[in-house]
Design a protein around this motif. Sequence first.
Motif, PDB file in Angstrom:
ATOM      1  N   ARG A 151      76.526  97.957   2.955  1.00 55.70           N
ATOM      2  CA  ARG A 151      76.558  96.510   3.177  1.00 55.70           C
ATOM      3  C   ARG A 151      76.859  96.181   4.645  1.00 55.70           C
ATOM      4  NH1 ARG A 151      80.363  97.530  -0.203  1.00 55.70           N
ATOM      5  NH2 ARG A 151      79.534  96.130  -1.795  1.00 55.70           N
ATOM      6  N   THR A 152      76.436  94.986   5.025  1.00 55.60           N
ATOM      7  CA  THR A 152      76.736  94.425   6.343  1.00 55.60           C
ATOM      8  C   THR A 152      76.851  92.910   6.195  1.00 55.60           C
ATOM      9  OG1 THR A 152      75.585  96.167   7.562  1.00 55.60           O
ATOM     10  CG2 THR A 152      75.906  94.090   8.708  1.00 55.60           C
ATOM     11  N   THR A 153      77.779  92.296   6.952  1.00 53.80           N
ATOM     12  CA  THR A 153      77.972  90.843   6.921  1.00 53.80           C
ATOM     13  C   THR A 153      77.818  90.273   8.324  1.00 53.80           C
ATOM     14  OG1 THR A 153      79.485  90.975   5.042  1.00 53.80           O
ATOM     15  CG2 THR A 153      79.539  88.963   6.338  1.00 53.80           C
ATOM     16  N   GLN A 154      77.010  89.228   8.451  1.00 52.67           N
ATOM     17  CA  GLN A 154      76.864  88.478   9.694  1.00 52.67           C
ATOM     18  C   GLN A 154      76.919  86.986   9.362  1.00 52.67           C
ATOM     19  OE1 GLN A 154      76.799  89.564  12.770  1.00 52.67           O
ATOM     20  NE2 GLN A 154      76.742  91.759  12.313  1.00 52.67           N
ATOM     21  N   SER A 155      77.111  86.154  10.368  1.00 49.70           N
ATOM     22  CA  SER A 155      77.250  84.715  10.136  1.00 49.70           C
ATOM     23  C   SER A 155      76.336  83.925  11.060  1.00 49.70           C
ATOM     24  CB  SER A 155      78.706  84.271  10.363  1.00 49.70           C
ATOM     25  OG  SER A 155      79.579  84.970   9.502  1.00 49.70           O
ATOM     26  N   PHE A 156      75.924  82.729  10.591  1.00 47.96           N
ATOM     27  CA  PHE A 156      75.243  81.776  11.463  1.00 47.96           C
ATOM     28  C   PHE A 156      75.933  80.422  11.307  1.00 47.96           C
ATOM     29  CE2 PHE A 156      72.949  81.363   7.477  1.00 47.96           C
ATOM     30  CZ  PHE A 156      72.730  80.003   7.348  1.00 47.96           C
ATOM     31  N   GLU A 157      75.702  79.553  12.267  1.00 45.99           N
ATOM     32  CA  GLU A 157      76.378  78.254  12.296  1.00 45.99           C
ATOM     33  C   GLU A 157      75.411  77.125  11.977  1.00 45.99           C
ATOM     34  OE1 GLU A 157      80.058  78.753  15.460  1.00 45.99           O
ATOM     35  OE2 GLU A 157      78.199  77.760  16.109  1.00 45.99           O
ATOM     36  N   VAL A 158      75.980  76.030  11.400  1.00 45.39           N
ATOM     37  CA  VAL A 158      75.243  74.789  11.174  1.00 45.39           C
ATOM     38  C   VAL A 158      75.994  73.677  11.905  1.00 45.39           C
ATOM     39  CG1 VAL A 158      74.388  73.141   9.484  1.00 45.39           C
ATOM     40  CG2 VAL A 158      74.423  75.584   8.939  1.00 45.39           C
ATOM     41  N   VAL A 159      75.288  73.071  12.884  1.00 40.10           N
ATOM     42  CA  VAL A 159      75.924  72.028  13.701  1.00 40.10           C
ATOM     43  C   VAL A 159      74.973  70.845  13.814  1.00 40.10           C
ATOM     44  CG1 VAL A 159      77.287  73.702  15.006  1.00 40.10           C
ATOM     45  CG2 VAL A 159      75.035  73.000  15.860  1.00 40.10           C
ATOM     46  N   GLN A 160      75.514  69.702  14.232  1.00 39.30           N
ATOM     47  CA  GLN A 160      74.731  68.468  14.361  1.00 39.30           C
ATOM     48  C   GLN A 160      73.565  68.640  15.331  1.00 39.30           C
ATOM     49  OE1 GLN A 160      74.982  65.476  12.783  1.00 39.30           O
ATOM     50  NE2 GLN A 160      73.221  64.738  13.947  1.00 39.30           N
ATOM     51  N   SER A 161      73.797  69.376  16.410  1.00 33.99           N
ATOM     52  CA  SER A 161      72.770  69.508  17.453  1.00 33.99           C
ATOM     53  C   SER A 161      71.857  70.708  17.253  1.00 33.99           C
ATOM     54  CB  SER A 161      73.452  69.629  18.822  1.00 33.99           C
ATOM     55  OG  SER A 161      74.325  70.763  18.837  1.00 33.99           O
ATOM     56  N   GLY A 162      71.985  71.402  16.120  1.00 34.55           N
ATOM     57  CA  GLY A 162      71.208  72.614  15.895  1.00 34.55           C
ATOM     58  C   GLY A 162      69.741  72.342  15.645  1.00 34.55           C
ATOM     59  N   LEU A 163      68.916  73.417  15.773  1.00 31.03           N
ATOM     60  CA  LEU A 163      67.473  73.341  15.580  1.00 31.03           C
ATOM     61  C   LEU A 163      67.165  73.191  14.086  1.00 31.03           C
ATOM     62  CD1 LEU A 163      64.652  73.639  16.946  1.00 31.03           C
ATOM     63  CD2 LEU A 163      64.816  76.084  16.454  1.00 31.03           C
ATOM     64  N   VAL A 164      66.293  72.243  13.738  1.00 33.01           N
ATOM     65  CA  VAL A 164      65.887  72.047  12.351  1.00 33.01           C
ATOM     66  C   VAL A 164      64.554  72.762  12.137  1.00 33.01           C
ATOM     67  CG1 VAL A 164      65.252  70.385  10.574  1.00 33.01           C
ATOM     68  CG2 VAL A 164      67.092  69.847  12.192  1.00 33.01           C
ATOM     69  N   LEU A 165      64.551  73.817  11.241  1.00 35.66           N
ATOM     70  CA  LEU A 165      63.364  74.641  10.998  1.00 35.66           C
ATOM     71  C   LEU A 165      62.668  74.166   9.728  1.00 35.66           C
ATOM     72  CD1 LEU A 165      64.974  78.128  11.723  1.00 35.66           C
ATOM     73  CD2 LEU A 165      63.627  76.724  13.286  1.00 35.66           C
ATOM     74  N   SER A 166      61.341  74.158   9.757  1.00 35.08           N
ATOM     75  CA  SER A 166      60.558  73.759   8.587  1.00 35.08           C
ATOM     76  C   SER A 166      60.302  74.975   7.682  1.00 35.08           C
ATOM     77  CB  SER A 166      59.221  73.151   9.036  1.00 35.08           C
ATOM     78  OG  SER A 166      58.468  74.125   9.748  1.00 35.08           O
ATOM     79  N   ASN A 167      59.738  74.727   6.517  1.00 32.92           N
ATOM     80  CA  ASN A 167      59.505  75.789   5.533  1.00 32.92           C
ATOM     81  C   ASN A 167      58.205  76.531   5.855  1.00 32.92           C
ATOM     82  OD1 ASN A 167      59.309  77.424   3.344  1.00 32.92           O
ATOM     83  ND2 ASN A 167      58.977  75.799   1.845  1.00 32.92           N
ATOM     84  N   THR A 168      58.288  77.446   6.818  1.00 36.49           N
ATOM     85  CA  THR A 168      57.099  78.216   7.194  1.00 36.49           C
ATOM     86  C   THR A 168      57.365  79.715   7.154  1.00 36.49           C
ATOM     87  OG1 THR A 168      57.752  78.082   9.518  1.00 36.49           O
ATOM     88  CG2 THR A 168      56.237  76.399   8.697  1.00 36.49           C
ATOM     89  N   TYR A 169      58.439  80.131   6.495  1.00 39.04           N
ATOM     90  CA  TYR A 169      58.836  81.540   6.570  1.00 39.04           C
ATOM     91  C   TYR A 169      58.902  82.208   5.187  1.00 39.04           C
ATOM     92  CZ  TYR A 169      60.236  79.912  11.144  1.00 39.04           C
ATOM     93  OH  TYR A 169      60.235  79.349  12.394  1.00 39.04           O
TER      94      TYR A 169
END
Length: 639
Positions: free
Chosen positions: A402-420
């Motif tokens: 196992r491995t654990t990593q984190s990402f952040e959600v902020v007001q100024s963050g990039l909004v990605l569409s459903n293309t993945y």
Amino acid sequence: MRLLFLSIVVLLSVALVQADSLHYVDWLEVKTTVKNPVNFTTTASFELDYLTVNFSWIPMTSYRQSIEELYLSQEGYLEGSNYVIEIVKPEDFVVEIVSVTNTTSNPVEVPTKIPFPIQSLSQDLMQYTLPTELIDIDEDIRIKASMIAGDTDDLYRVVFDIATWVNTNVEYNLSTLTAQATLPSSWVLEHRQGVCDEISNLFISMLRSLGIPARYVSGMSYTESELFDENWGAHGWAEVYFPTVGWIPFDPTYNQLGFVDATHVKFNHGVDSSKYANTFTWRARNVDVSPGSLSLVSEVLSSGSKRDDDVSIKVFFESEQIGFNSYNVVTAQIQNKRPYYVARSFNTALVRELNLLSPARVDVLLEPNQVKTISWLVYVSELDRSLIYTFPTTVYSSMGERTTQSFEVVQSGLVLSNTYVQADKDLSDLDFSCKIISSGYIHDSAIANCQVTLPSEEVALVCFEEECSAFELTEGFNEFNFDINLSIGYRTYVFSYKGFDSAVSFVPFNTIDDAKIIVEILDFKKVSDYSDQRFDVILTRDSFATPQNVRVTFGNNLHQQFYKIDRVHTTNTLPLGLPSNYFTLKNTDLHLTVVYEDVHGKEYEIKKSLSFDFENISLFDRLKLFVNSVNSALIGLFN
């Protein structure tokens, strides 16, 4: 601005529980006690000739397990992996077997690609390619197995894909009638449910339909599932034969593919499964034998440490900082650290505010030292925009890596569409299957019979191996034949369909020549004194087909001897002889008859006559021959 870290403590506690699981240790020492009571009911003037109990609940010795201690409560003897008890008194008793077994999670290493289809198999492996009452093989099984195999030429990949399909598409269901009686594979495929017996049998059926030898394994295993009252219980899985390597375990119920963990204790293997492996045979008068329920209790005496990781995991994100109402992609780079094939299932553990839009589990087969990437699509729903959120994301394998990593959600963050969205493997839905119509002998003609159902008419190429022919086909069901040439030996032939869509059908077939045995007679004396005749007969196989069910008859019209040989693989030597008291002055001819069959049941016969003369024998020996003649005449008269 405030920071909020969600569910970190909960995730870490879950990881600690998983790390301590018995499934992940490198070895176990397991004590198992199996008990089976046997009760008798007698009436007046009873008589028990014998009761034979064939008890199969004894651990086997194999590459991954050894027996350290074994206690047998009744006097008996071991016959292979079975414990045989013979009883002559109708007194109630309990069969008790206590064993201490050391098991490991060591895999059978496959360092290089093994080609599929398998081109040839020895005769002793053919029993593991044939259907049985429970491991039946109908057209639906053949078509589904061929669709899953597709055009793959790697045996490990084919076995892996079929195992993961069975694990994903067949529900483990204790509430069905499969818990009471084992049902055939065709039923399991149709209803998509069963227990470990049925799941393993379907897996074996699909492999055998492709000409891949597979056998059923009975044993016990450990589970932490809430479906069961006890952690240890009876279990069944499979072993698959890989040319140049040997038998490799696959457990489609546990999704352990190419290995089984140390909690698997093997008792027996065979062509088929059975709910009740113990057998009771008796001959008696006014005696009824009633075997009771079998009980199994296991405990771990000692255990090793967590096994070394076979794979390494690195986790990345499409963006390490995204905005609200945004998609993100969790990508895991998986590296096989071993110089042999490794199979794993990978999952991702998320906090509840993060929505997973892809299947949580991804099954991965890694070639030696291979690196692969897998991905999951996630979505962050509406949250309090005045906060910064940190989402810990854990990617873990079915064996505890196992491995654990984190990402952040902020007001100024990039909004990605459903293309993945990750595309699933595309399997053709074209119903295409072929079979071979032939006597099974190399000197006879062979015809391919193929069937295909189409949504519209088309001209398609249908190929047998590398030879292709064009066929004009109509909408709906089509059936057609064409001549083919077969090779001698057991192999899996490939039929391919190439039209608007494409499909593959794999057909195992055994082609043989006429079975032939060469009979040689050594040290036969054509001139004899009055003594026993003794010499050797050499039976030598002189064909690709294996002579089997060989019956040898030897003697004269006064006395005959019979011998039986299951198979003549190379050569067999029979020391034959006839006592002198079966000779007369006129009866000096000996007859040797060898009758045998091939795998298709065709019978062959060889006859040889041997004559000898009595020379320079004494008057006393002549008197003996005269007495033999008188005895022979009397025997013939009374008979």
